[in-house]
Motif scaffolding. Structure first.
Motif, PDB file in Angstrom:
ATOM      1  N   ALA A 194      -5.773  -0.472   5.693  1.00  0.00           N
ATOM      2  CA  ALA A 194      -5.352  -0.355   4.147  1.00  0.00           C
ATOM      3  C   ALA A 194      -5.731   1.174   3.915  1.00  0.00           C
ATOM      4  O   ALA A 194      -4.936   1.829   3.339  1.00  0.00           O
ATOM      5  N   PRO A 195      -6.581   1.805   4.109  1.00  0.00           N
ATOM      6  CA  PRO A 195      -6.842   3.387   3.822  1.00  0.00           C
ATOM      7  C   PRO A 195      -5.804   4.150   4.365  1.00  0.00           C
ATOM      8  O   PRO A 195      -5.601   5.053   3.898  1.00  0.00           O
ATOM      9  N   PHE A 196      -5.345   3.812   5.751  1.00  0.00           N
ATOM     10  CA  PHE A 196      -4.427   4.772   6.297  1.00  0.00           C
ATOM     11  C   PHE A 196      -3.064   4.671   5.492  1.00  0.00           C
ATOM     12  O   PHE A 196      -2.448   5.615   5.024  1.00  0.00           O
ATOM     13  N   VAL A 197      -2.803   3.367   4.963  1.00  0.00           N
ATOM     14  CA  VAL A 197      -1.504   3.158   4.083  1.00  0.00           C
ATOM     15  C   VAL A 197      -1.868   3.907   2.723  1.00  0.00           C
ATOM     16  O   VAL A 197      -0.848   4.728   2.470  1.00  0.00           O
ATOM     17  N   SER A 198      -2.702   3.635   2.184  1.00  0.00           N
ATOM     18  CA  SER A 198      -2.982   4.319   0.740  1.00  0.00           C
ATOM     19  C   SER A 198      -2.895   5.760   0.727  1.00  0.00           C
ATOM     20  O   SER A 198      -2.349   6.436   0.180  1.00  0.00           O
ATOM     21  N   ALA A 199      -3.604   6.499   2.005  1.00  0.00           N
ATOM     22  CA  ALA A 199      -3.604   7.948   2.220  1.00  0.00           C
ATOM     23  C   ALA A 199      -2.114   8.426   2.382  1.00  0.00           C
ATOM     24  O   ALA A 199      -1.888   9.525   1.841  1.00  0.00           O
ATOM     25  N   GLY A 200      -1.290   7.650   2.987  1.00  0.00           N
ATOM     26  CA  GLY A 200       0.082   8.129   3.032  1.00  0.00           C
ATOM     27  C   GLY A 200       0.919   8.152   1.785  1.00  0.00           C
ATOM     28  O   GLY A 200       1.533   9.004   1.585  1.00  0.00           O
ATOM     29  N   LEU A 201       0.696   6.914   1.251  1.00  0.00           N
ATOM     30  CA  LEU A 201       1.342   6.953  -0.249  1.00  0.00           C
ATOM     31  C   LEU A 201       1.023   8.127  -1.113  1.00  0.00           C
ATOM     32  O   LEU A 201       1.821   8.806  -1.665  1.00  0.00           O
ATOM     33  N   LEU A 202      -0.413   8.381  -0.988  1.00  0.00           N
ATOM     34  CA  LEU A 202      -0.795   9.410  -2.045  1.00  0.00           C
ATOM     35  C   LEU A 202      -0.209  10.724  -1.401  1.00  0.00           C
ATOM     36  O   LEU A 202      -0.300  11.799  -2.329  1.00  0.00           O
ATOM     37  N   ALA A 203      -0.083  10.924  -0.272  1.00  0.00           N
ATOM     38  CA  ALA A 203       0.527  12.231   0.465  1.00  0.00           C
ATOM     39  C   ALA A 203       2.059  12.481   0.398  1.00  0.00           C
ATOM     40  O   ALA A 203       2.724  13.311   0.812  1.00  0.00           O
ATOM     41  N   ASN A 204       2.567  11.392  -0.318  1.00  0.00           N
ATOM     42  CA  ASN A 204       4.045  11.407  -0.539  1.00  0.00           C
ATOM     43  C   ASN A 204       4.918  11.380   0.802  1.00  0.00           C
ATOM     44  O   ASN A 204       5.467  11.773   1.242  1.00  0.00           O
ATOM     45  N   GLU A 205       4.230  10.300   1.673  1.00  0.00           N
ATOM     46  CA  GLU A 205       4.841   9.851   2.987  1.00  0.00           C
ATOM     47  C   GLU A 205       5.415   8.578   2.711  1.00  0.00           C
ATOM     48  O   GLU A 205       4.989   7.628   1.886  1.00  0.00           O
ATOM     49  N   ARG A 206       6.622   8.559   3.424  1.00  0.00           N
ATOM     50  CA  ARG A 206       7.095   6.817   3.661  1.00  0.00           C
ATOM     51  C   ARG A 206       6.345   6.243   4.404  1.00  0.00           C
ATOM     52  O   ARG A 206       6.091   6.654   5.460  1.00  0.00           O
ATOM     53  N   VAL A 207       5.796   5.142   3.979  1.00  0.00           N
ATOM     54  CA  VAL A 207       4.680   4.335   4.980  1.00  0.00           C
ATOM     55  C   VAL A 207       5.625   2.819   5.168  1.00  0.00           C
ATOM     56  O   VAL A 207       6.227   2.253   4.279  1.00  0.00           O
ATOM     57  N   LEU A 208       5.607   2.790   6.663  1.00  0.00           N
ATOM     58  CA  LEU A 208       6.347   1.464   7.014  1.00  0.00           C
ATOM     59  C   LEU A 208       5.013   0.525   7.576  1.00  0.00           C
ATOM     60  O   LEU A 208       4.490   1.340   8.744  1.00  0.00           O
ATOM     61  N   TYR A 209       4.971  -0.675   7.182  1.00  0.00           N
ATOM     62  CA  TYR A 209       3.965  -1.386   7.816  1.00  0.00           C
ATOM     63  C   TYR A 209       4.651  -2.635   8.792  1.00  0.00           C
ATOM     64  O   TYR A 209       5.672  -3.322   8.215  1.00  0.00           O
ATOM     65  N   LEU A 210       4.414  -2.585  10.088  1.00  0.00           N
ATOM     66  CA  LEU A 210       5.161  -3.534  10.954  1.00  0.00           C
ATOM     67  C   LEU A 210       3.975  -4.662  11.096  1.00  0.00           C
ATOM     68  O   LEU A 210       3.240  -4.286  11.829  1.00  0.00           O
ATOM     69  N   HIS A 211       4.369  -6.093  10.525  1.00  0.00           N
ATOM     70  CA  HIS A 211       3.408  -7.118  10.912  1.00  0.00           C
ATOM     71  C   HIS A 211       3.822  -8.080  11.794  1.00  0.00           C
ATOM     72  O   HIS A 211       4.998  -8.353  12.111  1.00  0.00           O
ATOM     73  N   THR A 212       2.767  -8.588  12.609  1.00  0.00           N
ATOM     74  CA  THR A 212       2.946  -9.474  13.745  1.00  0.00           C
ATOM     75  C   THR A 212       2.201 -10.831  13.235  1.00  0.00           C
ATOM     76  O   THR A 212       2.500 -11.843  13.099  1.00  0.00           O
ATOM     77  N   ASP A 213       0.772 -10.472  13.542  1.00  0.00           N
ATOM     78  CA  ASP A 213      -0.072 -11.728  13.001  1.00  0.00           C
ATOM     79  C   ASP A 213      -0.276 -11.784  11.509  1.00  0.00           C
ATOM     80  O   ASP A 213      -0.693 -12.882  11.256  1.00  0.00           O
ATOM     81  N   SER A 214      -0.020 -10.832  10.743  1.00  0.00           N
ATOM     82  CA  SER A 214      -0.331 -10.837   9.501  1.00  0.00           C
ATOM     83  C   SER A 214       1.093 -11.342   8.741  1.00  0.00           C
ATOM     84  O   SER A 214       2.020 -11.036   9.209  1.00  0.00           O
ATOM     85  N   SER A 215       0.883 -12.197   7.735  1.00  0.00           N
ATOM     86  CA  SER A 215       1.947 -12.454   6.685  1.00  0.00           C
ATOM     87  C   SER A 215       2.296 -11.214   5.880  1.00  0.00           C
ATOM     88  O   SER A 215       1.228 -10.342   5.593  1.00  0.00           O
ATOM     89  N   GLU A 216       3.396 -11.334   5.362  1.00  0.00           N
ATOM     90  CA  GLU A 216       3.954 -10.073   4.269  1.00  0.00           C
ATOM     91  C   GLU A 216       2.859 -10.235   3.299  1.00  0.00           C
ATOM     92  O   GLU A 216       2.682  -9.108   2.657  1.00  0.00           O
ATOM     93  N   ASP A 217       2.645 -11.401   2.640  1.00  0.00           N
ATOM     94  CA  ASP A 217       1.850 -11.607   1.459  1.00  0.00           C
ATOM     95  C   ASP A 217       0.364 -10.855   1.747  1.00  0.00           C
ATOM     96  O   ASP A 217      -0.314 -10.358   0.904  1.00  0.00           O
ATOM     97  N   SER A 218      -0.142 -11.564   2.893  1.00  0.00           N
ATOM     98  CA  SER A 218      -1.427 -10.709   3.245  1.00  0.00           C
ATOM     99  C   SER A 218      -1.567  -9.006   3.462  1.00  0.00           C
ATOM    100  O   SER A 218      -2.699  -8.740   3.027  1.00  0.00           O
ATOM    101  N   VAL A 219      -0.581  -8.548   4.110  1.00  0.00           N
ATOM    102  CA  VAL A 219      -0.428  -7.259   3.860  1.00  0.00           C
ATOM    103  C   VAL A 219      -0.488  -6.651   2.481  1.00  0.00           C
ATOM    104  O   VAL A 219      -1.067  -5.672   2.150  1.00  0.00           O
ATOM    105  N   MET A 220       0.511  -7.241   1.568  1.00  0.00           N
ATOM    106  CA  MET A 220       0.739  -6.921   0.248  1.00  0.00           C
ATOM    107  C   MET A 220      -0.768  -6.909  -0.354  1.00  0.00           C
ATOM    108  O   MET A 220      -1.128  -5.909  -1.100  1.00  0.00           O
ATOM    109  N   GLU A 221      -1.318  -7.935  -0.170  1.00  0.00           N
ATOM    110  CA  GLU A 221      -2.816  -8.107  -0.878  1.00  0.00           C
ATOM    111  C   GLU A 221      -3.834  -6.965  -0.392  1.00  0.00           C
ATOM    112  O   GLU A 221      -4.662  -6.520  -0.957  1.00  0.00           O
TER     113      GLU A 221
END
Length: 293
Positions: A31-58
């Motif tokens: 979560a903080p890794f993704v958040s830091a990327g968005l704040l730094a104007n980086e495109r963030v790609l989250y690739l999920h396997t065990d997590s559902s898309e809804d749980s990643v969003m939350e």
């Protein structure tokens, strides 16, 4: 031996891994890794396997990110990991996956982002899709990280990677923890900021247990120093290879025109630096009693 960092210490060019045993541990890294990327104007790609898309969003939303807006403007993308690593349900091809990785970075740069940031859950590799080639892919991908505006964490679930299965950990020189752990051995190293010259003074010993403290200090001084960064090693008795790689990482992040100056290292530290790959030590300037060598 890898070096220890927290998510906030990662910078472009870092290819890190995080082994976790609970979903909460994974989320506290991702979560903080993704958040830091968005704040730094980086495109963030989250690739999920065990997590559902809804749980990643939350998970991302709990960091205060407007996930719907980020998805809508393209700065955040969520995809099943298998769609990237084994598209069409075929077999895993390390070479083609590296090419797709390079294409993703180029697309992000063309779209105006500072770079690409990827968080990837890696359990797809144990689901019969050719994960035996995973270590080969991780090593090949390091070449992309050396030259591209790319940052990534590969997330490995200890509950799903049994002993004797794919073991890609050796390809990662950086391991990410949720927070700086409270090791009693941290008392074995003292790190202080030196304003003139701008840098750090290290005293004592730096090993795996204490390298997370060194990583945080190096990140701060590299981000704030205007010129060369001096690391006073005169009081350092011991440094392991993982911590030495952190110095090499800091030298790389200073970029052209600035150098990481290692002042007065002991003979033991000099011997260790000599065993590092020449590419890693290219940004070092080593001095003894103020004289370059």
């Amino acid at each position: 031996m890898p070096s220890s960092l927290t998510p906030g210490s990662l910078r472009q060019g870092d290819h890190a891994c995080s082994w976790y045993s609970t979903d909460e541990h994974r989320d506290s890294v991702a979560a903080p890794f993704v958040s830091a990327g968005l704040l730094a104007n980086e495109r963030v790609l989250y690739l999920h396997t065990d997590s559902s898309e809804d749980s990643v969003m939350e998970m991302i939303r709990r960091c205060g990110t407007d996930t719907e807006a980020a998805l809508a403007d393209g700065s955040l993308a969520l995809r099943p990991a298998a769609d990237v690593y084994v598209p069409g349900g075929g077999s895993f091809d390390p070479g083609r996956t590296v090419e797709r990785l390079e294409d993703e970075v180029a697309d992000a740069r063309r779209a105006g982002y500072q770079g690409l940031r990827i968080a990837a859950e890696m359990s797809w590799a144990i689901e019969g899709s050719g994960g035996g080639d995973l270590a080969d892919y991780e090593h090949r991908a390091n070449d992309v990280f050396d030259r591209a505006a790319l940052t990534a964490i590969c997330l490995y679930d200890r509950r799903r990677f049994p002993a004797g299965g794919p073991s890609p950990g050796a390809a990662h020189n950086l391991h990410v923890w949720p927070d700086a752990p409270s090791y009693s051995r941290m008392l074995s190293v003292s790190i202080t900021h030196t304003p003139r010259p701008d840098g750090l003074k290290l005293e004592g010993e730096v090993d795996f247990a204490t390298s997370i403290v060194l990583a945080e200090a190096l990140t701060r001084v590299v981000d704030t120093a205007a010129g060369d960064v001096h690391i006073d090693l005169s009081g350092l008795r011991f440094i392991d290879i993982g911590a030495a790689r952190l110095l090499a990482r800091a030298a790389r992040q200073l970029g052209s025109g600035r150098a990481l100056v290692l002042d007065a290292p002991s003979r033991a530290v000099r011997r260790l630096l000599k065993v590092l790959d020449g590419r890693l030590t290219a940004g070092f300037v080593v001095t003894e009693d103020g004289v370059e060598s």
